[in-house]
Design a protein around this motif. Structure first.
Motif, PDB file in Angstrom:
ATOM      1  N   GLU A 159     119.546 126.017 -14.131  1.00 57.72           N
ATOM      2  CA  GLU A 159     119.215 126.162 -15.493  1.00 57.72           C
ATOM      3  C   GLU A 159     120.236 127.305 -16.044  1.00 57.72           C
ATOM      4  O   GLU A 159     120.454 127.294 -17.256  1.00 57.72           O
ATOM      5  CB  GLU A 159     117.765 126.802 -15.517  1.00 57.72           C
ATOM      6  CG  GLU A 159     116.692 125.917 -15.045  1.00 57.72           C
ATOM      7  CD  GLU A 159     115.431 126.526 -14.703  1.00 57.72           C
ATOM      8  OE1 GLU A 159     114.221 125.655 -14.691  1.00 57.72           O
ATOM      9  OE2 GLU A 159     115.101 127.696 -14.907  1.00 57.72           O
ATOM     10  N   VAL A 160     120.723 128.217 -15.155  1.00 58.01           N
ATOM     11  CA  VAL A 160     121.390 129.070 -15.831  1.00 58.01           C
ATOM     12  C   VAL A 160     122.793 128.933 -15.727  1.00 58.01           C
ATOM     13  O   VAL A 160     123.810 129.707 -16.308  1.00 58.01           O
ATOM     14  CB  VAL A 160     121.495 130.755 -15.039  1.00 58.01           C
ATOM     15  CG1 VAL A 160     119.994 130.983 -15.076  1.00 58.01           C
ATOM     16  CG2 VAL A 160     121.632 130.456 -13.689  1.00 58.01           C
ATOM     17  N   GLY A 161     123.314 127.584 -15.291  1.00 58.18           N
ATOM     18  CA  GLY A 161     124.601 127.424 -15.262  1.00 58.18           C
ATOM     19  C   GLY A 161     125.391 127.593 -14.123  1.00 58.18           C
ATOM     20  O   GLY A 161     126.671 127.530 -14.086  1.00 58.18           O
ATOM     21  N   LEU A 162     124.826 127.904 -13.280  1.00 59.27           N
ATOM     22  CA  LEU A 162     125.607 128.390 -11.925  1.00 59.27           C
ATOM     23  C   LEU A 162     125.816 127.121 -10.977  1.00 59.27           C
ATOM     24  O   LEU A 162     127.169 127.144 -10.243  1.00 59.27           O
ATOM     25  CB  LEU A 162     124.639 129.308 -11.007  1.00 59.27           C
ATOM     26  CG  LEU A 162     125.836 129.962  -9.843  1.00 59.27           C
ATOM     27  CD1 LEU A 162     126.912 130.628 -10.379  1.00 59.27           C
ATOM     28  CD2 LEU A 162     124.932 130.914  -9.111  1.00 59.27           C
ATOM     29  N   VAL A 163     125.378 125.973 -11.098  1.00 60.49           N
ATOM     30  CA  VAL A 163     125.541 124.640 -10.648  1.00 60.49           C
ATOM     31  C   VAL A 163     125.384 123.831 -11.794  1.00 60.49           C
ATOM     32  O   VAL A 163     124.403 123.979 -12.591  1.00 60.49           O
ATOM     33  CB  VAL A 163     124.724 124.448  -9.507  1.00 60.49           C
ATOM     34  CG1 VAL A 163     124.921 125.389  -8.327  1.00 60.49           C
ATOM     35  CG2 VAL A 163     123.120 124.262  -9.645  1.00 60.49           C
ATOM     36  N   GLN A 164     125.839 122.529 -11.642  1.00 63.82           N
ATOM     37  CA  GLN A 164     125.720 121.693 -12.838  1.00 63.82           C
ATOM     38  C   GLN A 164     124.622 120.509 -12.298  1.00 63.82           C
ATOM     39  O   GLN A 164     124.157 119.821 -13.324  1.00 63.82           O
ATOM     40  CB  GLN A 164     126.921 120.881 -13.072  1.00 63.82           C
ATOM     41  CG  GLN A 164     127.741 121.781 -14.010  1.00 63.82           C
ATOM     42  CD  GLN A 164     128.706 122.868 -13.354  1.00 63.82           C
ATOM     43  OE1 GLN A 164     128.573 122.925 -11.984  1.00 63.82           O
ATOM     44  NE2 GLN A 164     129.815 123.410 -14.053  1.00 63.82           N
ATOM     45  N   ALA A 165     124.317 120.543 -10.963  1.00 64.42           N
ATOM     46  CA  ALA A 165     123.475 119.205 -10.449  1.00 64.42           C
ATOM     47  C   ALA A 165     122.739 119.635  -9.308  1.00 64.42           C
ATOM     48  O   ALA A 165     123.248 120.540  -8.420  1.00 64.42           O
ATOM     49  CB  ALA A 165     124.160 117.987 -10.336  1.00 64.42           C
ATOM     50  N   VAL A 166     121.440 119.346  -9.322  1.00 65.13           N
ATOM     51  CA  VAL A 166     120.799 119.601  -7.939  1.00 65.13           C
ATOM     52  C   VAL A 166     120.443 118.112  -7.334  1.00 65.13           C
ATOM     53  O   VAL A 166     119.897 117.217  -7.978  1.00 65.13           O
ATOM     54  CB  VAL A 166     119.522 120.141  -8.209  1.00 65.13           C
ATOM     55  CG1 VAL A 166     118.586 120.663  -6.949  1.00 65.13           C
ATOM     56  CG2 VAL A 166     119.855 121.851  -8.688  1.00 65.13           C
ATOM     57  N   VAL A 167     120.735 117.868  -6.238  1.00 65.05           N
ATOM     58  CA  VAL A 167     120.556 116.606  -5.498  1.00 65.05           C
ATOM     59  C   VAL A 167     119.893 116.680  -4.120  1.00 65.05           C
ATOM     60  O   VAL A 167     119.442 117.900  -3.719  1.00 65.05           O
ATOM     61  CB  VAL A 167     121.931 116.052  -5.250  1.00 65.05           C
ATOM     62  CG1 VAL A 167     122.699 115.727  -6.372  1.00 65.05           C
ATOM     63  CG2 VAL A 167     122.794 116.960  -4.231  1.00 65.05           C
ATOM     64  N   GLU A 168     119.421 115.819  -3.676  1.00 65.47           N
ATOM     65  CA  GLU A 168     118.481 115.554  -2.507  1.00 65.47           C
ATOM     66  C   GLU A 168     119.615 115.898  -1.231  1.00 65.47           C
ATOM     67  O   GLU A 168     120.935 115.658  -1.590  1.00 65.47           O
ATOM     68  CB  GLU A 168     117.927 114.193  -2.115  1.00 65.47           C
ATOM     69  CG  GLU A 168     118.821 113.045  -2.225  1.00 65.47           C
ATOM     70  CD  GLU A 168     118.959 112.454  -3.435  1.00 65.47           C
ATOM     71  OE1 GLU A 168     119.440 111.401  -3.608  1.00 65.47           O
ATOM     72  OE2 GLU A 168     118.915 113.159  -4.450  1.00 65.47           O
ATOM     73  N   PRO A 169     119.210 116.277   0.125  1.00 64.84           N
ATOM     74  CA  PRO A 169     120.314 116.644   1.119  1.00 64.84           C
ATOM     75  C   PRO A 169     121.022 115.625   1.403  1.00 64.84           C
ATOM     76  O   PRO A 169     120.505 114.352   1.253  1.00 64.84           O
ATOM     77  CB  PRO A 169     118.964 116.760   2.230  1.00 64.84           C
ATOM     78  CG  PRO A 169     117.768 117.312   1.565  1.00 64.84           C
ATOM     79  CD  PRO A 169     117.778 116.635   0.336  1.00 64.84           C
ATOM     80  N   GLY A 170     122.215 115.787   1.656  1.00 61.07           N
ATOM     81  CA  GLY A 170     123.432 114.939   1.891  1.00 61.07           C
ATOM     82  C   GLY A 170     123.967 114.287   0.994  1.00 61.07           C
ATOM     83  O   GLY A 170     124.995 113.667   0.988  1.00 61.07           O
ATOM     84  N   ARG A 171     123.677 114.577  -0.492  1.00 62.66           N
ATOM     85  CA  ARG A 171     124.250 114.127  -1.545  1.00 62.66           C
ATOM     86  C   ARG A 171     125.355 114.860  -2.367  1.00 62.66           C
ATOM     87  O   ARG A 171     126.010 114.454  -3.182  1.00 62.66           O
ATOM     88  CB  ARG A 171     123.124 113.470  -2.680  1.00 62.66           C
ATOM     89  CG  ARG A 171     122.367 112.315  -2.077  1.00 62.66           C
ATOM     90  CD  ARG A 171     122.937 111.225  -2.510  1.00 62.66           C
ATOM     91  NE  ARG A 171     123.072 111.022  -3.990  1.00 62.66           N
ATOM     92  CZ  ARG A 171     124.289 110.372  -4.693  1.00 62.66           C
ATOM     93  NH1 ARG A 171     125.180 109.724  -3.990  1.00 62.66           N
ATOM     94  NH2 ARG A 171     124.286 110.318  -5.962  1.00 62.66           N
ATOM     95  N   ALA A 172     125.169 116.076  -1.835  1.00 65.31           N
ATOM     96  CA  ALA A 172     125.964 117.153  -2.767  1.00 65.31           C
ATOM     97  C   ALA A 172     127.294 116.723  -2.514  1.00 65.31           C
ATOM     98  O   ALA A 172     128.242 116.674  -3.771  1.00 65.31           O
ATOM     99  CB  ALA A 172     125.818 118.406  -2.297  1.00 65.31           C
ATOM    100  N   PRO A 173     128.164 116.401  -1.630  1.00 67.15           N
ATOM    101  CA  PRO A 173     129.715 116.025  -1.440  1.00 67.15           C
ATOM    102  C   PRO A 173     129.860 114.790  -2.506  1.00 67.15           C
ATOM    103  O   PRO A 173     131.042 114.537  -3.363  1.00 67.15           O
ATOM    104  CB  PRO A 173     130.076 115.716  -0.152  1.00 67.15           C
ATOM    105  CG  PRO A 173     128.972 116.460   0.541  1.00 67.15           C
ATOM    106  CD  PRO A 173     127.679 116.221  -0.061  1.00 67.15           C
ATOM    107  N   ALA A 174     129.110 113.779  -2.502  1.00 65.88           N
ATOM    108  CA  ALA A 174     129.388 112.562  -3.164  1.00 65.88           C
ATOM    109  C   ALA A 174     129.278 112.864  -4.624  1.00 65.88           C
ATOM    110  O   ALA A 174     130.005 112.370  -5.515  1.00 65.88           O
ATOM    111  CB  ALA A 174     128.603 111.576  -2.710  1.00 65.88           C
TER     112      ALA A 174
END
Length: 240
Positions: A177-192
């Motif tokens: 919400e504050v722009g520190l990250v652009q997306a939130v994903v389920e475990p294991g999906r962050a690198p992809a």
């Protein structure tokens, strides 16, 4: 290719080059804590990636279930020189805006203190939904003097204070919400998902290193100073 860069301290930074992307993984115990050796390795590898014409992007992540828990302060409490740790952290953070290659963070777990500052220093960040991101130092009677700098620049003082002043890290969703990250994903999906953004950045890489560096340089200038600096660089785009 897989290499391991060992420092005089425990832990390592592993590098895996996949196509034109260099994946750097912090590996030091359950929390991937930072020490001068690991910080020197991160800084050296980032510079090597920037200097290598075959590497056009960097993905930073942590091993296991944590991204990075910040500085390992146990040695400092045991008598190690805090200046050694502090200087290693700030010199590593200082290199991010000077790079020509884009850097994305795959926040695979908690990113705390210095770990949160890495997230803020990257161009793009994706976090798993269970991650906590931010600082906790004030809850222990300390202030994150160095780690706060990228957070202030990324969020502005008011949102940075929301985290720093409370001593409670952001949830992954609040970080989005504050722009520190652009997306939130389920475990294991962050690198992809982080790599998807890097792939887009690579397709747009015609602007090259001068474009990325200019963004961070102009961000630190006044409005008029940035315009004054932009004109000669605009003209240079058309030089052959």
């Amino acid at each position: 290719m897989m290499t391991s860069v060992e420092g005089v301290w425990d832990g390592a930074v592993e590098q895996e080059v996949v196509g034109a992307v260099s994946v750097l993984t912090i590996r030091n115990g359950e929390r991937n804590l930072l020490n001068p050796g690991i910080l020197t390795d991160i800084r050296s590898l980032l510079q090597e990636c920037d200097d290598d014409p075959d590497i056009r992007a960097v993905l930073l992540t942590g091993a296991g279930e944590a991204f990075c828990g910040g500085l390992d302060i146990a040695p400092i409490k045991a008598g190690a020189d805090p200046a050694l740790f502090g200087k290693a952290l700030l010199e590593t953070l200082r290199i991010f805006p000077r790079l020509g290659v884009p850097v994305a963070a795959a926040v695979n777990g908690d990113a705390l203190a210095g770990g949160a500052s890495f997230v803020a220093a990257c161009d793009f960040a994706v976090a798993v939904d269970s991650a906590r991101i931010g600082t906790m130092e004030v809850s222990a009677g300390m202030w994150p003097m160095i780690a706060q700098v990228p957070l202030i620049h990324r969020l502005g003082p008011r949102l940075a204070m929301e985290n720093i002043g409370s001593g409670e890290p952001f949830t992954a969703e609040r970080a989005r919400e504050v722009g520190l990250v652009q997306a939130v994903v389920e475990p294991g999906r962050a690198p992809a998902v982080a790599k998807e953004w890097l792939d887009k950045a690579l397709r747009a890489a015609g602007a090259g290193a001068p474009g990325r560096r200019s963004l961070y340089e102009f961000a630190s200038m006044s409005y008029d100073e940035a315009f004054d600096a932009s004109l000669p660089r605009f003209i240079k785009l058309f030089e052959h």
